[in-house]
Design a protein around this motif. Structure first.
Motif, PDB file in Angstrom:
ATOM      1  N   PRO A 162       0.813  -1.229   0.000  1.00 62.53           N
ATOM      2  CA  PRO A 162       0.000   0.000   0.000  1.00 62.53           C
ATOM      3  C   PRO A 162       0.840   1.270   0.000  1.00 62.53           C
ATOM      4  O   PRO A 162       0.466   2.270  -0.624  1.00 62.53           O
ATOM      5  N   HIS A 163       1.976   1.230   0.697  1.00 58.96           N
ATOM      6  CA  HIS A 163       2.844   2.400   0.765  1.00 58.96           C
ATOM      7  C   HIS A 163       3.429   2.732  -0.613  1.00 58.96           C
ATOM      8  O   HIS A 163       3.460   3.898  -1.027  1.00 58.96           O
ATOM      9  N   PHE A 164       3.894   1.723  -1.324  1.00 57.20           N
ATOM     10  CA  PHE A 164       4.521   1.957  -2.630  1.00 57.20           C
ATOM     11  C   PHE A 164       3.494   2.426  -3.664  1.00 57.20           C
ATOM     12  O   PHE A 164       3.791   3.275  -4.499  1.00 57.20           O
ATOM     13  N   LEU A 165       2.305   1.857  -3.600  1.00 55.10           N
ATOM     14  CA  LEU A 165       1.261   2.297  -4.528  1.00 55.10           C
ATOM     15  C   LEU A 165       0.876   3.753  -4.282  1.00 55.10           C
ATOM     16  O   LEU A 165       0.592   4.503  -5.218  1.00 55.10           O
ATOM     17  N   LYS A 166       0.916   4.161  -3.022  1.00 56.61           N
ATOM     18  CA  LYS A 166       0.619   5.550  -2.696  1.00 56.61           C
ATOM     19  C   LYS A 166       1.751   6.467  -3.150  1.00 56.61           C
ATOM     20  O   LYS A 166       1.511   7.553  -3.689  1.00 56.61           O
ATOM     21  N   LEU A 167       3.001   6.037  -2.947  1.00 56.73           N
ATOM     22  CA  LEU A 167       4.145   6.862  -3.319  1.00 56.73           C
ATOM     23  C   LEU A 167       4.178   7.140  -4.817  1.00 56.73           C
ATOM     24  O   LEU A 167       4.575   8.229  -5.243  1.00 56.73           O
ATOM     25  N   LEU A 168       3.770   6.166  -5.625  1.00 51.56           N
ATOM     26  CA  LEU A 168       3.805   6.336  -7.077  1.00 51.56           C
ATOM     27  C   LEU A 168       2.642   7.173  -7.600  1.00 51.56           C
ATOM     28  O   LEU A 168       2.628   7.549  -8.776  1.00 51.56           O
ATOM     29  N   ASN A 169       1.667   7.433  -6.725  1.00 52.25           N
ATOM     30  CA  ASN A 169       0.543   8.294  -7.104  1.00 52.25           C
ATOM     31  C   ASN A 169      -0.142   7.786  -8.381  1.00 52.25           C
ATOM     32  O   ASN A 169      -0.418   8.552  -9.311  1.00 52.25           O
ATOM     33  N   ILE A 170      -0.420   6.495  -8.414  1.00 48.61           N
ATOM     34  CA  ILE A 170      -1.100   5.891  -9.556  1.00 48.61           C
ATOM     35  C   ILE A 170      -2.573   6.278  -9.528  1.00 48.61           C
ATOM     36  O   ILE A 170      -3.204   6.246  -8.473  1.00 48.61           O
ATOM     37  N   PRO A 171      -3.145   6.661 -10.661  1.00 46.64           N
ATOM     38  CA  PRO A 171      -4.573   7.001 -10.692  1.00 46.64           C
ATOM     39  C   PRO A 171      -5.445   5.887 -10.117  1.00 46.64           C
ATOM     40  O   PRO A 171      -5.148   4.700 -10.285  1.00 46.64           O
ATOM     41  N   GLU A 172      -6.490   6.283  -9.444  1.00 45.85           N
ATOM     42  CA  GLU A 172      -7.341   5.347  -8.715  1.00 45.85           C
ATOM     43  C   GLU A 172      -7.859   4.224  -9.597  1.00 45.85           C
ATOM     44  O   GLU A 172      -7.942   3.067  -9.170  1.00 45.85           O
ATOM     45  N   GLU A 173      -8.194   4.537 -10.840  1.00 48.16           N
ATOM     46  CA  GLU A 173      -8.783   3.525 -11.714  1.00 48.16           C
ATOM     47  C   GLU A 173      -7.767   2.456 -12.133  1.00 48.16           C
ATOM     48  O   GLU A 173      -8.162   1.395 -12.649  1.00 48.16           O
ATOM     49  N   ASN A 174      -6.479   2.715 -11.937  1.00 45.20           N
ATOM     50  CA  ASN A 174      -5.450   1.748 -12.345  1.00 45.20           C
ATOM     51  C   ASN A 174      -4.759   1.063 -11.173  1.00 45.20           C
ATOM     52  O   ASN A 174      -3.934   0.175 -11.394  1.00 45.20           O
ATOM     53  N   VAL A 175      -5.089   1.492  -9.965  1.00 46.18           N
ATOM     54  CA  VAL A 175      -4.400   0.946  -8.782  1.00 46.18           C
ATOM     55  C   VAL A 175      -4.642  -0.546  -8.644  1.00 46.18           C
ATOM     56  O   VAL A 175      -3.721  -1.323  -8.376  1.00 46.18           O
ATOM     57  N   ASN A 176      -5.883  -0.970  -8.829  1.00 47.28           N
ATOM     58  CA  ASN A 176      -6.215  -2.381  -8.649  1.00 47.28           C
ATOM     59  C   ASN A 176      -5.486  -3.262  -9.646  1.00 47.28           C
ATOM     60  O   ASN A 176      -5.036  -4.369  -9.314  1.00 47.28           O
ATOM     61  N   GLN A 177      -5.339  -2.788 -10.875  1.00 42.96           N
ATOM     62  CA  GLN A 177      -4.628  -3.550 -11.898  1.00 42.96           C
ATOM     63  C   GLN A 177      -3.159  -3.740 -11.517  1.00 42.96           C
ATOM     64  O   GLN A 177      -2.615  -4.844 -11.624  1.00 42.96           O
ATOM     65  N   VAL A 212       4.686  -2.166 -13.013  1.00 40.56           N
ATOM     66  CA  VAL A 212       4.494  -0.898 -13.719  1.00 40.56           C
ATOM     67  C   VAL A 212       5.226  -0.917 -15.054  1.00 40.56           C
ATOM     68  O   VAL A 212       4.720  -0.435 -16.073  1.00 40.56           O
ATOM     69  N   THR A 213       6.425  -1.516 -15.072  1.00 36.60           N
ATOM     70  CA  THR A 213       7.189  -1.609 -16.314  1.00 36.60           C
ATOM     71  C   THR A 213       6.455  -2.461 -17.343  1.00 36.60           C
ATOM     72  O   THR A 213       6.374  -2.110 -18.527  1.00 36.60           O
ATOM     73  N   GLY A 214       5.923  -3.583 -16.894  1.00 36.67           N
ATOM     74  CA  GLY A 214       5.209  -4.469 -17.806  1.00 36.67           C
ATOM     75  C   GLY A 214       3.930  -3.858 -18.340  1.00 36.67           C
ATOM     76  O   GLY A 214       3.578  -4.044 -19.510  1.00 36.67           O
ATOM     77  N   LEU A 215       3.229  -3.123 -17.474  1.00 35.82           N
ATOM     78  CA  LEU A 215       1.981  -2.487 -17.892  1.00 35.82           C
ATOM     79  C   LEU A 215       2.217  -1.162 -18.617  1.00 35.82           C
ATOM     80  O   LEU A 215       1.270  -0.606 -19.192  1.00 35.82           O
ATOM     81  N   GLN A 216       3.457  -0.647 -18.547  1.00 27.23           N
ATOM     82  CA  GLN A 216       3.893   0.606 -19.173  1.00 27.23           C
ATOM     83  C   GLN A 216       3.326   1.822 -18.432  1.00 27.23           C
ATOM     84  O   GLN A 216       2.097   2.000 -18.359  1.00 27.23           O
ATOM     85  N   PRO A 217       4.233   2.631 -17.868  1.00 30.60           N
ATOM     86  CA  PRO A 217       3.819   3.791 -17.059  1.00 30.60           C
ATOM     87  C   PRO A 217       2.853   4.729 -17.763  1.00 30.60           C
ATOM     88  O   PRO A 217       1.904   5.225 -17.168  1.00 30.60           O
ATOM     89  N   GLU A 218       3.090   4.969 -19.074  1.00 31.45           N
ATOM     90  CA  GLU A 218       2.224   5.911 -19.782  1.00 31.45           C
ATOM     91  C   GLU A 218       0.794   5.409 -19.887  1.00 31.45           C
ATOM     92  O   GLU A 218      -0.161   6.202 -19.899  1.00 31.45           O
ATOM     93  N   ASN A 219       0.602   4.087 -19.931  1.00 34.39           N
ATOM     94  CA  ASN A 219      -0.750   3.520 -19.987  1.00 34.39           C
ATOM     95  C   ASN A 219      -1.451   3.579 -18.636  1.00 34.39           C
ATOM     96  O   ASN A 219      -2.682   3.467 -18.564  1.00 34.39           O
ATOM     97  N   LEU A 220      -0.654   3.717 -17.573  1.00 33.34           N
ATOM     98  CA  LEU A 220      -1.209   3.756 -16.222  1.00 33.34           C
ATOM     99  C   LEU A 220      -1.427   5.186 -15.732  1.00 33.34           C
ATOM    100  O   LEU A 220      -1.915   5.397 -14.625  1.00 33.34           O
ATOM    101  N   THR A 227      12.721   3.563 -15.287  1.00 33.24           N
ATOM    102  CA  THR A 227      13.992   3.743 -14.576  1.00 33.24           C
ATOM    103  C   THR A 227      13.822   4.683 -13.395  1.00 33.24           C
ATOM    104  O   THR A 227      14.333   4.420 -12.295  1.00 33.24           O
ATOM    105  N   ALA A 228      13.088   5.775 -13.594  1.00 31.53           N
ATOM    106  CA  ALA A 228      12.860   6.735 -12.515  1.00 31.53           C
ATOM    107  C   ALA A 228      12.060   6.108 -11.377  1.00 31.53           C
ATOM    108  O   ALA A 228      12.313   6.385 -10.199  1.00 31.53           O
ATOM    109  N   ILE A 229      11.110   5.241 -11.728  1.00 36.33           N
ATOM    110  CA  ILE A 229      10.305   4.569 -10.699  1.00 36.33           C
ATOM    111  C   ILE A 229      11.176   3.641  -9.865  1.00 36.33           C
ATOM    112  O   ILE A 229      11.061   3.597  -8.630  1.00 36.33           O
ATOM    113  N   THR A 230      12.066   2.897 -10.521  1.00 40.13           N
ATOM    114  CA  THR A 230      12.970   2.005  -9.790  1.00 40.13           C
ATOM    115  C   THR A 230      13.860   2.799  -8.843  1.00 40.13           C
ATOM    116  O   THR A 230      14.060   2.404  -7.684  1.00 40.13           O
TER     117      THR A 230
END
Length: 290
Positions: A162-177, A212-220, A227-230
């Motif tokens: 949960p902490h990492f998902l929050k840190l990356l600020n992923i849009p709510e609709e993509n968090v579950n994926q 995130v890499t597999g799903l591609q950041p721009e799609n999420l 690289t920046a996420i890592t």
């Protein structure tokens, strides 16, 4: 009057929402400090176990995962059970005939900690094809708790998710994926002996980065590059980014190996079915039971 006071239970099980207070940075720092207490020995196969080998662990853990999936357990149950298993095996030699019994005891303890309706001893005995009794399972559960000094509320990769998902600020609709993909990678790491002694924070961070890499950041909807996420996740757990990247690559290698093994099994099973079908013809029957 009486009918208006009647209370009906919900047909589906309700779970409490995560408390936002538990996602604060000081909680993450506490988890990072506490996780090392629950890391198993990386060399227990060589130094402690005489009758147990890595392939036996993998076979047992696959069975434990199947039980968790069949009973639709929460995702945290499986890693917690495996952590108890590895820590016990780091302390005490176990005969291979009792390995499944130990695995069942770990599932029992983990489900009691994470599930509102924990597994029953009868269910675990049934899934083991009655290789052990209810009494034996209870005795092993007590031995497990005593050897781990009742400290079984371990820090696992799911504690950091949960902490990492929050840190990356992923849009709510993509968090579950992202969460689902990450949980799959965590389960994969849990079954692989190469990840036994890695800190849970590193496994979780590498799994999130791989997802995130597999799903591609721009799609999420994530503005950062892979690289920046890592690098960002590595800094959040006070880890060298190159080390985290190596862990991420190891996850990808383990995934490819797992997919290849699954494909070989499917191919072998299909060949077996074809052989059975061919041998079912009268000209192929060699034995007659008269």
């Amino acid at each position: 009057m009486e009918s208006s006071l009647m209370c009906w239970e919900a047909e589906t099980e309700l779970r409490a929402q995560a408390d936002p207070v538990l996602l604060q940075s000081n909680v993450l720092q506490h988890l990072l400090q506490a996780e090392h207490r629950y890391i198993p020995s990386a060399t227990y196969f060589q130094r402690v176990q005489e009758d147990i080998h890595p392939y036996m662990r993998r076979k047992l853990i696959n069975w434990m995962l199947e039980v968790c999936e069949e009973l639709r357990c929460l995702e945290e149950v499986f890693p917690l059970a495996v952590n108890c298993l590895d820590r016990f095996l780091s302390l005490l030699p176990v005969e291979k005939t009792r390995l499944q019994l130990l695995g069942a005891a770990c599932l029992l303890v983990a489900s009691k900690l994470r599930e509102s309706k924990p597994m029953s001893t009868e269910t675990l005995c049934m899934y083991s094809d009655y290789c052990f009794t209810d009494k034996e399972l209870r005795a092993m559960e007590l031995l497990l708790l005593n050897k781990l000094k009742w400290d079984v509320e371990a820090v696992t990769p799911h504690s950091f998710l949960p902490h990492f998902l929050k840190l990356l600020n992923i849009p709510e609709e993509n968090v579950n994926q992202v969460r689902k993909h990450t949980e799959t990678f965590i389960a994969l790491c849990t079954t692989d002996c190469n990840f036994i002694a890695l800190p849970p924070s590193m496994v979780a961070a590498a799994s999130v980065a791989a997802s995130v890499t597999g799903l591609q950041p721009e799609n999420l909807g994530v503005s950062c590059s892979s690289t920046a996420i890592t690098i960002y996740l590595a800094r959040s757990i006070r880890c060298d980014p190159s080390v985290l990247r190596m862990c991420q690559e190891q996850i990808e290698i383990s995934l490819q190996s797992s997919l290849g093994e699954a494909q070989r099994i499917r191919s072998h099973n299909s060949k077996s079915v074809e052989e059975i079908e061919r041998s079912s013809t009268p000209t192929d029957v060699l034995d007659f039971d008269l």
